[in-house]
Design a protein around this motif. Sequence first.
Motif, PDB file in Angstrom:
ATOM      1  N   ILE A  34     -12.248 -48.876  20.654  1.00 19.98           N
ATOM      2  CA  ILE A  34     -12.774 -49.036  22.019  1.00 19.98           C
ATOM      3  C   ILE A  34     -14.112 -48.318  22.126  1.00 19.98           C
ATOM      4  N   CYS A  35     -14.162 -47.111  21.577  1.00 23.55           N
ATOM      5  CA  CYS A  35     -15.395 -46.320  21.602  1.00 23.55           C
ATOM      6  C   CYS A  35     -16.528 -47.065  20.909  1.00 23.55           C
ATOM      7  N   ALA A  36     -16.215 -47.640  19.734  1.00 22.51           N
ATOM      8  CA  ALA A  36     -17.227 -48.376  18.966  1.00 22.51           C
ATOM      9  C   ALA A  36     -17.736 -49.570  19.768  1.00 22.51           C
ATOM     10  N   GLU A  37     -16.785 -50.278  20.416  1.00 21.23           N
ATOM     11  CA  GLU A  37     -17.181 -51.445  21.216  1.00 21.23           C
ATOM     12  C   GLU A  37     -17.986 -51.007  22.434  1.00 21.23           C
ATOM     13  N   GLU A  38     -17.580 -49.876  23.046  1.00 16.42           N
ATOM     14  CA  GLU A  38     -18.319 -49.357  24.201  1.00 16.42           C
ATOM     15  C   GLU A  38     -19.746 -48.985  23.805  1.00 16.42           C
ATOM     16  N   ASP A  39     -19.885 -48.439  22.589  1.00 17.37           N
ATOM     17  CA  ASP A  39     -21.225 -48.120  22.077  1.00 17.37           C
ATOM     18  C   ASP A  39     -22.055 -49.388  21.938  1.00 17.37           C
ATOM     19  N   LYS A  40     -21.428 -50.445  21.369  1.00 17.83           N
ATOM     20  CA  LYS A  40     -22.127 -51.727  21.214  1.00 17.83           C
ATOM     21  C   LYS A  40     -22.542 -52.263  22.578  1.00 17.83           C
ATOM     22  N   LEU A  41     -21.591 -52.127  23.551  1.00 18.38           N
ATOM     23  CA  LEU A  41     -21.848 -52.598  24.911  1.00 18.38           C
ATOM     24  C   LEU A  41     -23.022 -51.834  25.517  1.00 18.38           C
ATOM     25  N   ALA A  42     -23.000 -50.518  25.347  1.00 17.66           N
ATOM     26  CA  ALA A  42     -24.075 -49.690  25.898  1.00 17.66           C
ATOM     27  C   ALA A  42     -25.410 -50.067  25.264  1.00 17.66           C
ATOM     28  N   ASP A  43     -25.390 -50.332  23.945  1.00 14.90           N
ATOM     29  CA  ASP A  43     -26.610 -50.749  23.247  1.00 14.90           C
ATOM     30  C   ASP A  43     -27.116 -52.075  23.796  1.00 14.90           C
ATOM     31  N   ALA A  44     -26.171 -53.014  24.002  1.00 17.52           N
ATOM     32  CA  ALA A  44     -26.549 -54.335  24.517  1.00 17.52           C
ATOM     33  C   ALA A  44     -27.132 -54.194  25.917  1.00 17.52           C
ATOM     34  N   TYR A  45     -26.464 -53.411  26.778  1.00 11.23           N
ATOM     35  CA  TYR A  45     -26.971 -53.177  28.132  1.00 11.23           C
ATOM     36  C   TYR A  45     -28.357 -52.539  28.077  1.00 11.23           C
ATOM     37  N   ARG A  46     -28.517 -51.601  27.169  1.00 11.90           N
ATOM     38  CA  ARG A  46     -29.786 -50.901  27.006  1.00 11.90           C
ATOM     39  C   ARG A  46     -30.886 -51.901  26.636  1.00 11.90           C
ATOM     40  N   SER A  47     -30.572 -52.785  25.689  1.00 14.55           N
ATOM     41  CA  SER A  47     -31.548 -53.784  25.265  1.00 14.55           C
ATOM     42  C   SER A  47     -31.911 -54.712  26.413  1.00 14.55           C
ATOM     43  N   ILE A  48     -30.867 -55.158  27.148  1.00 16.57           N
ATOM     44  CA  ILE A  48     -31.105 -56.044  28.292  1.00 16.57           C
ATOM     45  C   ILE A  48     -31.975 -55.328  29.313  1.00 16.57           C
ATOM     46  N   GLY A  49     -31.616 -54.083  29.597  1.00 15.51           N
ATOM     47  CA  GLY A  49     -32.352 -53.298  30.581  1.00 15.51           C
ATOM     48  C   GLY A  49     -33.800 -53.091  30.174  1.00 15.51           C
ATOM     49  N   LYS A  50     -34.015 -52.801  28.889  1.00 19.40           N
ATOM     50  CA  LYS A  50     -35.369 -52.559  28.383  1.00 19.40           C
ATOM     51  C   LYS A  50     -36.198 -53.831  28.491  1.00 19.40           C
ATOM     52  N   LEU A  51     -35.578 -54.939  28.090  1.00 20.28           N
ATOM     53  CA  LEU A  51     -36.265 -56.231  28.156  1.00 20.28           C
ATOM     54  C   LEU A  51     -36.624 -56.553  29.602  1.00 20.28           C
ATOM     55  N   TYR A  52     -35.640 -56.355  30.506  1.00 19.57           N
ATOM     56  CA  TYR A  52     -35.881 -56.640  31.910  1.00 19.57           C
ATOM     57  C   TYR A  52     -37.014 -55.762  32.438  1.00 19.57           C
ATOM     58  N   TYR A  53     -36.945 -54.487  32.089  1.00 18.91           N
ATOM     59  CA  TYR A  53     -37.971 -53.542  32.552  1.00 18.91           C
ATOM     60  C   TYR A  53     -39.356 -53.980  32.076  1.00 18.91           C
ATOM     61  N   GLU A  54     -39.450 -54.335  30.802  1.00 17.59           N
ATOM     62  CA  GLU A  54     -40.742 -54.726  30.232  1.00 17.59           C
ATOM     63  C   GLU A  54     -41.274 -55.996  30.887  1.00 17.59           C
ATOM     64  N   LYS A  55     -40.369 -56.920  31.228  1.00 17.92           N
ATOM     65  CA  LYS A  55     -40.800 -58.184  31.839  1.00 17.92           C
ATOM     66  C   LYS A  55     -41.140 -58.028  33.314  1.00 17.92           C
ATOM     67  N   HIS A  56     -40.538 -57.031  33.970  1.00 19.82           N
ATOM     68  CA  HIS A  56     -40.681 -56.922  35.420  1.00 19.82           C
ATOM     69  C   HIS A  56     -41.326 -55.629  35.879  1.00 19.82           C
ATOM     70  N   GLU A  57     -41.893 -54.889  34.949  1.00 20.58           N
ATOM     71  CA  GLU A  57     -42.537 -53.628  35.303  1.00 20.58           C
ATOM     72  C   GLU A  57     -43.627 -53.897  36.334  1.00 20.58           C
ATOM     73  N   GLY A  58     -43.658 -53.097  37.389  1.00 21.07           N
ATOM     74  CA  GLY A  58     -44.679 -53.249  38.417  1.00 21.07           C
ATOM     75  C   GLY A  58     -44.255 -54.145  39.559  1.00 21.07           C
ATOM     76  N   GLU A  59     -43.155 -54.905  39.369  1.00 19.94           N
ATOM     77  CA  GLU A  59     -42.667 -55.748  40.449  1.00 19.94           C
ATOM     78  C   GLU A  59     -41.810 -54.907  41.396  1.00 19.94           C
ATOM     79  N   ILE A  60     -41.858 -55.246  42.673  1.00 19.92           N
ATOM     80  CA  ILE A  60     -41.053 -54.516  43.643  1.00 19.92           C
ATOM     81  C   ILE A  60     -39.726 -55.253  43.852  1.00 19.92           C
TER      82      ILE A  60
END
Length: 116
Positions: A34-60
Amino acid sequence: MDWDQIGQKITGFGKDVSDKVKETAEMVRLRQRICAEEDKLADAYRSIGKLYYEKHEGEIDEDYMPHFEHVGEAKAAIEEFQGQLNELKKTKICPECGAAVDENASFCSKCGHKMN
Ligand SMILES: [Zn+2]
């Protein structure tokens, strides 16, 4: 006293303990998975979040605004600490008084010792 009965109880108890140990080992194994999968999940969320941030930086966007602010603050802090780290890297220690001296300085700014 019925020794056979006691013997059976002891054997039974031993079996219970053994089952419990097995169950615990299995539980540990599952918790690790479960821990390993949660780590993968956190990594995936992190990647999604980073991508979203990079695409939408500066938008309100009110929903994302607090998170964007945290990202901005964290990035600024990292930059600040990195700068401090770089500054420390640029210094050398005076062999005479132990002060941190600019790497290009010819003399210690504290005691005047000649730096090589
Ligand atoms: Zn010095």
